[in-house]
Design an enzyme around this catalytic site. Structure first.
Site, PDB file in Angstrom:
ATOM      1  N   GLY A 238       3.391   1.467  -2.164  1.00 18.45           N
ATOM      2  CA  GLY A 238       2.446   2.563  -2.348  1.00 18.45           C
ATOM      3  C   GLY A 238       1.613   2.333  -3.598  1.00 18.45           C
ATOM      4  N   THR A 467      11.244   1.048  -2.562  1.00 18.57           N
ATOM      5  CA  THR A 467      11.876   1.110  -3.877  1.00 18.57           C
ATOM      6  C   THR A 467      13.391   1.237  -3.811  1.00 18.57           C
ATOM      7  OG1 THR A 467      11.315   3.429  -3.662  1.00 18.57           O
ATOM      8  CG2 THR A 467       9.929   2.118  -5.098  1.00 18.57           C
ATOM      9  N   ILE A 586      21.184   4.177 -14.578  1.00 21.48           N
ATOM     10  CA  ILE A 586      20.720   3.295 -13.511  1.00 21.48           C
ATOM     11  C   ILE A 586      21.661   3.461 -12.321  1.00 21.48           C
ATOM     12  CG2 ILE A 586      20.344   0.892 -12.839  1.00 21.48           C
ATOM     13  CD1 ILE A 586      18.235   2.007 -14.812  1.00 21.48           C
ATOM     14  N   GLY A 661      10.072   3.110 -11.604  1.00 16.61           N
ATOM     15  CA  GLY A 661       9.065   2.483 -10.745  1.00 16.61           C
ATOM     16  C   GLY A 661       7.860   1.950 -11.495  1.00 16.61           C
ATOM     17  N   GLU A 662       7.558   2.520 -12.635  1.00 13.67           N
ATOM     18  CA  GLU A 662       6.287   2.172 -13.272  1.00 13.67           C
ATOM     19  C   GLU A 662       6.403   1.511 -14.635  1.00 13.67           C
ATOM     20  OE1 GLU A 662       3.101   5.070 -11.856  1.00 13.67           O
ATOM     21  OE2 GLU A 662       4.939   6.195 -11.530  1.00 13.67           O
TER      22      GLU A 662
END
Ligand code: MOS
Length: 696
Positions: A238, A467, A586, A661-662
Site C-alpha cells: 500500500g 505486513t 515486537i 511500518g514506516e
C-alpha cells in the site's frame, strides 16, 4: 502454555501467497464481469473542446463509453479534506470538461474483454483547449501559502527565539535540501471490481482502508453506508497510495451502473504515476547552530511542497524537527505551492522520510563544522523529554539504538576526515542518521467467536498490506485465549466486520491489536461461565482511545551506512547497512525484520534512484514506468542488519507496540548522503544522489 507473541513464526498467509492462491481484489472471480479502462488527458490544463466517440462505441464488444458529455451526475464529485478525514481527496468523476492536471481521467471505456476495451479506448478522438502549465514549485515559488490541511498538528511551531539562538552559536549553517516527486510502486496496482445488486454496491478494491472506501462511495452515490460493502483480503503493498479512495474506484462503480454488469477496472502501471497520488517535491530550508560544546542553540526548518490546483496535501517534513533534539530555540513551518499536477498524498513515512533527509543531513554538516563525531553531536543534544510538548516520551531507547548499531557497524573505525578512507579506486564513506516515526493509534473494534468444535474465529475490518496483520493478530488472539495458534482463524478485509481504521501511519497493530486482545479476553471469560458449548459464543468490543495527553509517543532508531564511491565514475553503492530500532513490543521478530528491511531498501531507492521527472512544458510525467523510474533491484541492495532493541512501553496502548511500518525508511537517505560526504567531501543536498551531481 508458551506465548506465541514474540516468536518469529512464518506468515500465516505465506503458503497462499507463494502458491498463487491468495485472492487479491482484481483476482476475484465475478461472473459476467466487464472490463473498464480509463482514458486520460494528454494536456495538463485547460478544457476538452470536443470528443468523437462514435468509432469507439461501434468497436467490437464495447458496452459503454463514459465522458463528461453523458456520465451520470453523482452526488459528490468534489470531496473535502476536512480535519476528520485527511485521506479524502477531490476526485475527477467526468463531471465537467475542465482539465486540472496532466493525465487526468476524461473518459471510461467498458467492453466485454480488457483487450476490446483497450482497443476502443485507442479510437477516441479528443480535442482540447489547452492552457499554459505550471509544472514545478520553482516556477511559482512566490505563491507559497500556509494551508490548514495538515493531517496532524499545526503547520507552524515556535519555541524560544531562533534569531537569538543563532546569534549565540559558535558554529552554524544555513542550507536548502530538496527531495523530488516520487511515486508509489506497489507490486499490486490499484484495482476495483464493482458489483451492483439493485441499489446495493459491493466493491472488491485494493485499499488500505475498506471503511474509508465504503463511506466515500456511499457519499458519492447518495446511498446509505450500510448499502456499500468493501472486500479486500490481500493487498500487494500500500505505502500510502491505497490510503484514500481515488477516482477510479467511483468510476468503476459508475461504469457498472451504466452497463448493468459487474465491472473490473485495473489502474495501469503508467496510470499509477498520475491517478493515485505521489510524494510531493519538497524544498526544505534549514538554519541550525550550536555552541562551542556542541549544544544546539537554534534550529529552523521551513518546508514548501507542491499541491494541486484543486486540493491540498501537506508533506509534514518538519514535524520530527520539533521534538528530535533538546534545543531551546526552534521554529518550523509548512507551506504549499499550487501547480498543475495531481494531488500528492501520503507515501511511506510522509513527512519523516523527506524531513529526516534535511534535518539529519544538517546535523551531519554541523558536526563536521564543530569537529564533533556525528553520534556525539546527537548525544550532546539528546532529548530526554519532548522539547516541544514539554512532556515525557512514553518510552525512548534511542541512545541504545545509537550504541548497538554503532558497535555492530564498527563506527569506531571511521576516520573523521572526508576522503580519508579508500580501497583501490573506491572512496569509502561512513554515515549515520537518526530514524523516527510517531506511534499512532485510532479506535478499533473486533469480534471473537468460540465455535462448538473448539476453534476460534476472530474478525476485524482491518487490512493486511503484506505486513503480517493476519499473522500477528492470530498470535495476539491465541495468547489472549490461551490456545495454540492453530485453533485460531483471523479474518479481515470485509466492511461487514467490526470497524477498524485505515492501515496507514503504522497504526494497524497499535489500534486493532488491543481490540483483538480485549475481545478474546472477554470471550474467554464468557466461556468460563458457560457450560453449553453446542452453539457459537461471541464477544465483540470497540476500544476507546485512552487519554493520550500525558506523553509524547514516538519510535526511534539509528541507521549506519557504508558507501563505496567509484572515484572515476561517481557511481555510489551502498556496501552495508546496520540499523537499530526501538519500537515498543515486537510481536513477531521475523515479520518485523521484513518491515524494517523493506523500509531501508526503500530508503536506499529514495537516496540514490527514485525521481519522477515532469516535462516542464506540459507537466506530463516523463518517467511513468519502471524502466525510467528506478527502484532498487537485488543487485543494488547490500547486507542489511537490523537490531531490534527490546523496549517496554506501558503507556502507548494496551499491548505496548509502537508501529514499525514506516520508521524503516526514515533517516536512511541522510545516512547515505552523510556517508557520500564522508567518502567524497561533496555534500549533496538534492535527492536522488546520482553521479551527475557528484561530478559538478
Ligand atoms: Mo502510510 S504512507 O501512512 O500508508
Amino acid at each position: 502454555m508458551k506465548p506465541s507473541v514474540g516468536t518469529p513464526i512464518d506468515r500465516i498467509d505465506a503458503h497462499k501467497k507463494v502458491t498463487g492462491t491468495a485472492t487479491y481484489a482484481a483476482d476475484t472471480d465475478v461472473t459476467k464481469v466487464a472490463h473498464a479502462v480509463i482514458v486520460t488527458s494528454t494536456v495538463g490544463k485547460g478544457a476538452i473542446a470536443g470528443m468523437e466517440l462514435v468509432d469507439a462505441r461501434r468497436a467490437p464488444g464495447v458496452l459503454a463509453v463514459l465522458s463528461h458529455l453523458d456520465a451520470p451526475r453523482v452526488a459528490s464529485g468534489k470531496g473535502s479534506h476536512n480535519e476528520h478525514n485527511p485521506g479524502e481527496r477531490v476526485l475527477q468523476l467526468l463531471q465537467s470538461d475542465k482539465i486540472d492536471y496532466p493525465d487526468q481521467p476524461i473518459a471510461v471505456v467498458v467492453a466485454d474483454t480488457l483487450e476490446r476495451a483497450q482497443h476502443a479506448a485507442s479510437l477516441l478522438k479528443i480535442r482540447y483547449t489547452p492552457d499554459a502549465v505550471v509544472a514545478t514549485i520553482e516556477q511559482a515559488i512566490n505563491s507559497a501559502y500556509t494551508s490548514k490541511a495538515m493531517a496532524h498538528g499545526e503547520p507552524d511551531s515556535n519555541r524560544g527565539n531562533v534569531e537569538t539562538g543563532l546569534g549565540a552559536a559558535k558554529w552554524k549553517l544555513e542550507a536548502t535540501y530538496t527531495t523530488p516527486v516520487e511515486n508509489h510502486n506497489p507490486l499490486e496496482p490499484h484495482a476495483t471490481i464493482a458489483v451492483w445488486h439493485g441499489d446495493e454496491l459491493t466493491l472488491y478494491d485494493a485499499t488500505q482502508g475498506i471503511f474509508g472506501v465504503r463511506n466515500r462511495l456511499a457519499e458519492i452515490f447518495g446511498i446509505p453506508k450500510t448499502k456499500v460493502r468493501v472486500i479486500d483480503q490481500f493487498v500487494g503493498g500500500g505505502f500510502g497510495c491505497k490510503g484514500s479512495p481515488w477516482s477510479h474506484v467511483a468510476l468503476a462503480a459508475m461504469a457498472a451502473k451504466v452497463v448493468s454488469r459487474p465491472v473490473k477496472l485495473v489502474v495501469t502501471r503508467q496510470q499509477m504515476f498520475s491517478l493515485v497520488g505521489h510524494r510531493p517535491h519538497t524544498i526544505q530550508h534549514i538554519r541550525i547552530g550550536c555552541d562551542a560544546e556542541g549544544k544546539l542553540t537554534a534550529i529552523r526548518h521551513d518546508v514548501i511542497n507542491e499541491t494541486s490546483r484543486f486540493d491540498e496535501f501537506v508533506e509534514p517534513s518538519a514535524l520530527q524537527t520539533r521534538m528530535l533534539y533538546a534545543c531551546p530555540n526552534a521554529s518550523t513551518s509548512h507551506k504549499l505551492v499550487r501547480i498543475d499536477a495531481p494531488t500528492p498524498t501520503f507515501m511511506r513515512a510522509p513527512g519523516e522520510s523527506s524531513g529526516t533527509f534535511a534535518i539529519e543531513s544538517a546535523m551531519d554538516e554541523l558536526a563536521h563544522l564543530a569537529k564533533l563525531d556525528p553520534v556525539e553531536l546527537r548525544m550532546r543534544n539528546y532529548a530526554a523529554t519532548d522539547p516541544q510538548m514539554g512532556k515525557p516520551f512514553s518510552s525512548k531507547s534511542l541512545d541504545q539504538c545509537y550504541r548497538a548499531a554503532a558497535d555492530k557497524f564498527g563506527w569506531a573505525k571511521r576516520k573523521p576526515q572526508p576522503r580519508s578512507m579508500r580501497e583501490g579506486h573506491e572512496l569509502v564513506g561512513y554515515g549515520m542518521a537518526t530514524a523516527t516515526y510517531p506511534a499512532n493509534q485510532q479506535p478499533a473494534a473486533a469480534k471473537a467467536t468460540a465455535k462448538p468444535d473448539g476453534t476460534f474465529l476472530v474478525q476485524a475490518g482491518t487490512q493486511d498490506l503484506g505486513t503480517g496483520t493476519y499473522t500477528v493478530m492470530s498470535q495476539l488472539a491465541a495468547d489472549a485465549l490461551e490456545v495454540p495458534i492453530e485453533k485460531v482463524r483471523f479474518e479481515l478485509g470485509d466492511s461487514t466486520f467490526p470497524e477498524a481504521p485505515v492501515s496507514g501511519g503504522s497504526m494497524t497493530v497499535g489500534s486493532v491489536g488491543p481490540a483483538v486482545v480485549e475481545a478474546c479476553k472477554q470471550l474467554k471469560a464468557k466461556l468460563a461461565a458457560t457450560t453449553d458449548r453446542s452453539k457459537d459464543i461471541v464477544a465483540e468490543v470497540k476500544t476507546e482511545l485512552k487519554e493520550r495527553d500525558l506523553y509524547s509517543f514516538h519510535s526511534f532508531g539509528a541507521d549506519f551506512v557504508e558507501v563505496r564511491v567509484d572515484e572515476d565514475l561517481g557511481i555510489v553503492r551502498v556496501a552495508r547497512v546496520v540499523a537499530a530500532f526501538a519500537a515498543g513490543k515486537i510481536l513477531n521478530p521475523k515479520t518485523a525484520n521484513n518491515q524494517f528491511v523493506g523500509g531501508i531498501v526503500w530508503g536506499i531507492g529514495m537516496a540514490l534512484q527514485e525521481d519522477t521527472v515532469r516535462d516542464r512544458r506540459t507537466g506530463r510525467i516523463v518517467t511513468h514506468n519502471l524502466a525510467d523510474y528506478h527502484v532498487p533491484v537485488n543487485a543494488d541492495i547490500p547486507q542489511i542488519d537490523v537490531i531490534q532493541i527490546p523496549e517496554k512501553d506501558d503507556h502507548v496502548n494496551a499491548i505496548g507496540t509502537k508501529g514499525i511500518g514506516e520508521i524503516g525508511i526514515t533517516g536512511v537517505t541522510a545516512a547515505i548522503a552523510n556517508a557520500v560526504f564522508h567518502a567524497t567531501g561533496k555534500r549533496i543536498r538534492d535527492l536522488p544522489i546520482r553521479l551527475d551531481k557528484l561530478f559538478v
